[in-house]
Design a protein around this motif. Structure first.
Motif, PDB file in Angstrom:
ATOM      1  N   THR A   1       0.833  -1.200   0.000  1.00  0.00           N
ATOM      2  CA  THR A   1       0.000   0.000   0.000  1.00  0.00           C
ATOM      3  C   THR A   1       0.869   1.251   0.000  1.00  0.00           C
ATOM      4  O   THR A   1       0.588   2.216  -0.728  1.00  0.00           O
ATOM      5  CB  THR A   1      -0.933   0.004   1.223  1.00  0.00           C
ATOM      6  OG1 THR A   1      -1.708  -1.199   1.224  1.00  0.00           O
ATOM      7  CG2 THR A   1      -1.847   1.204   1.218  1.00  0.00           C
ATOM      8  N   ILE A   2       1.932   1.251   0.771  1.00  0.00           N
ATOM      9  CA  ILE A   2       2.848   2.392   0.816  1.00  0.00           C
ATOM     10  C   ILE A   2       3.528   2.577  -0.541  1.00  0.00           C
ATOM     11  O   ILE A   2       3.671   3.711  -1.024  1.00  0.00           O
ATOM     12  CB  ILE A   2       3.874   2.216   1.954  1.00  0.00           C
ATOM     13  CG1 ILE A   2       3.175   2.364   3.307  1.00  0.00           C
ATOM     14  CG2 ILE A   2       5.006   3.232   1.836  1.00  0.00           C
ATOM     15  CD1 ILE A   2       4.047   2.036   4.498  1.00  0.00           C
ATOM     16  N   LYS A   3       3.932   1.493  -1.207  1.00  0.00           N
ATOM     17  CA  LYS A   3       4.563   1.588  -2.522  1.00  0.00           C
ATOM     18  C   LYS A   3       3.599   2.179  -3.552  1.00  0.00           C
ATOM     19  O   LYS A   3       3.984   3.032  -4.356  1.00  0.00           O
ATOM     20  CB  LYS A   3       5.055   0.215  -2.995  1.00  0.00           C
ATOM     21  CG  LYS A   3       6.283  -0.272  -2.276  1.00  0.00           C
ATOM     22  CD  LYS A   3       6.952  -1.441  -2.956  1.00  0.00           C
ATOM     23  CE  LYS A   3       6.047  -2.633  -3.121  1.00  0.00           C
ATOM     24  NZ  LYS A   3       6.746  -3.836  -3.624  1.00  0.00           N
ATOM     25  N   VAL A   4       2.345   1.747  -3.529  1.00  0.00           N
ATOM     26  CA  VAL A   4       1.353   2.279  -4.468  1.00  0.00           C
ATOM     27  C   VAL A   4       1.115   3.755  -4.181  1.00  0.00           C
ATOM     28  O   VAL A   4       1.010   4.566  -5.101  1.00  0.00           O
ATOM     29  CB  VAL A   4       0.040   1.466  -4.398  1.00  0.00           C
ATOM     30  CG1 VAL A   4      -1.083   2.168  -5.133  1.00  0.00           C
ATOM     31  CG2 VAL A   4       0.244   0.078  -4.947  1.00  0.00           C
ATOM     32  N   PHE A   5       1.041   4.130  -2.909  1.00  0.00           N
ATOM     33  CA  PHE A   5       0.840   5.516  -2.533  1.00  0.00           C
ATOM     34  C   PHE A   5       2.002   6.394  -3.008  1.00  0.00           C
ATOM     35  O   PHE A   5       1.787   7.487  -3.555  1.00  0.00           O
ATOM     36  CB  PHE A   5       0.668   5.622  -1.008  1.00  0.00           C
ATOM     37  CG  PHE A   5       0.394   7.011  -0.531  1.00  0.00           C
ATOM     38  CD1 PHE A   5      -0.823   7.617  -0.781  1.00  0.00           C
ATOM     39  CD2 PHE A   5       1.361   7.712   0.170  1.00  0.00           C
ATOM     40  CE1 PHE A   5      -1.075   8.910  -0.337  1.00  0.00           C
ATOM     41  CE2 PHE A   5       1.124   8.986   0.614  1.00  0.00           C
ATOM     42  CZ  PHE A   5      -0.091   9.592   0.364  1.00  0.00           C
ATOM     43  N   ILE A   6       3.231   5.923  -2.822  1.00  0.00           N
ATOM     44  CA  ILE A   6       4.414   6.677  -3.268  1.00  0.00           C
ATOM     45  C   ILE A   6       4.427   6.795  -4.788  1.00  0.00           C
ATOM     46  O   ILE A   6       4.718   7.867  -5.339  1.00  0.00           O
ATOM     47  CB  ILE A   6       5.702   6.013  -2.744  1.00  0.00           C
ATOM     48  CG1 ILE A   6       5.807   6.207  -1.228  1.00  0.00           C
ATOM     49  CG2 ILE A   6       6.935   6.585  -3.435  1.00  0.00           C
ATOM     50  CD1 ILE A   6       6.928   5.445  -0.573  1.00  0.00           C
ATOM     51  N   LEU A   7       4.076   5.743  -5.501  1.00  0.00           N
ATOM     52  CA  LEU A   7       4.012   5.786  -6.957  1.00  0.00           C
ATOM     53  C   LEU A   7       2.940   6.770  -7.416  1.00  0.00           C
ATOM     54  O   LEU A   7       3.144   7.544  -8.357  1.00  0.00           O
ATOM     55  CB  LEU A   7       3.738   4.391  -7.515  1.00  0.00           C
ATOM     56  CG  LEU A   7       3.711   4.257  -9.031  1.00  0.00           C
ATOM     57  CD1 LEU A   7       5.077   4.574  -9.611  1.00  0.00           C
ATOM     58  CD2 LEU A   7       3.280   2.862  -9.422  1.00  0.00           C
ATOM     59  N   PHE A   8       1.788   6.764  -6.758  1.00  0.00           N
ATOM     60  CA  PHE A   8       0.711   7.695  -7.086  1.00  0.00           C
ATOM     61  C   PHE A   8       1.152   9.141  -6.881  1.00  0.00           C
ATOM     62  O   PHE A   8       0.920  10.000  -7.727  1.00  0.00           O
ATOM     63  CB  PHE A   8      -0.528   7.386  -6.239  1.00  0.00           C
ATOM     64  CG  PHE A   8      -1.636   8.369  -6.428  1.00  0.00           C
ATOM     65  CD1 PHE A   8      -2.423   8.338  -7.569  1.00  0.00           C
ATOM     66  CD2 PHE A   8      -1.894   9.331  -5.461  1.00  0.00           C
ATOM     67  CE1 PHE A   8      -3.455   9.256  -7.750  1.00  0.00           C
ATOM     68  CE2 PHE A   8      -2.916  10.245  -5.628  1.00  0.00           C
ATOM     69  CZ  PHE A   8      -3.695  10.211  -6.776  1.00  0.00           C
TER      70      PHE A   8
END
Length: 68
Positions: free
Chosen positions: A8-15
């Motif tokens: 979830t943190i990786k997706v948030f950072i990518l977003f």
């Protein structure tokens, strides 16, 4: 559970990174077009489009003939 949080943190950072890239790209385009003067007088062999010698009757006749 840790894996889910990490994903979830990786997706948030990518977003956030993609959103920032898009935002700053739009700002660069906006700055480029702010310096563009659209209403400069034309250069070269330009032709006057509007004929101001038409009377009101001529203009109404053209308006009704074209059906606008």
């Amino acid at each position: 559970m840790k894996r889910l949080i990490w994903d979830t943190i990786k997706v948030f950072i990518l977003f956030i990174a993609c959103t920032s890239l898009f935002f700053f790209g739009l700002r660069m385009l906006s700055a480029e077009y702010d310096n563009h003067h659209r209403y400069d007088p034309p250069e070269g062999p330009s032709v006057k489009v509007f004929n101001s010698e038409q009377t009101l009757i001529d203009r109404l006749d053209l308006f009704f003939r074209l059906g606008e």
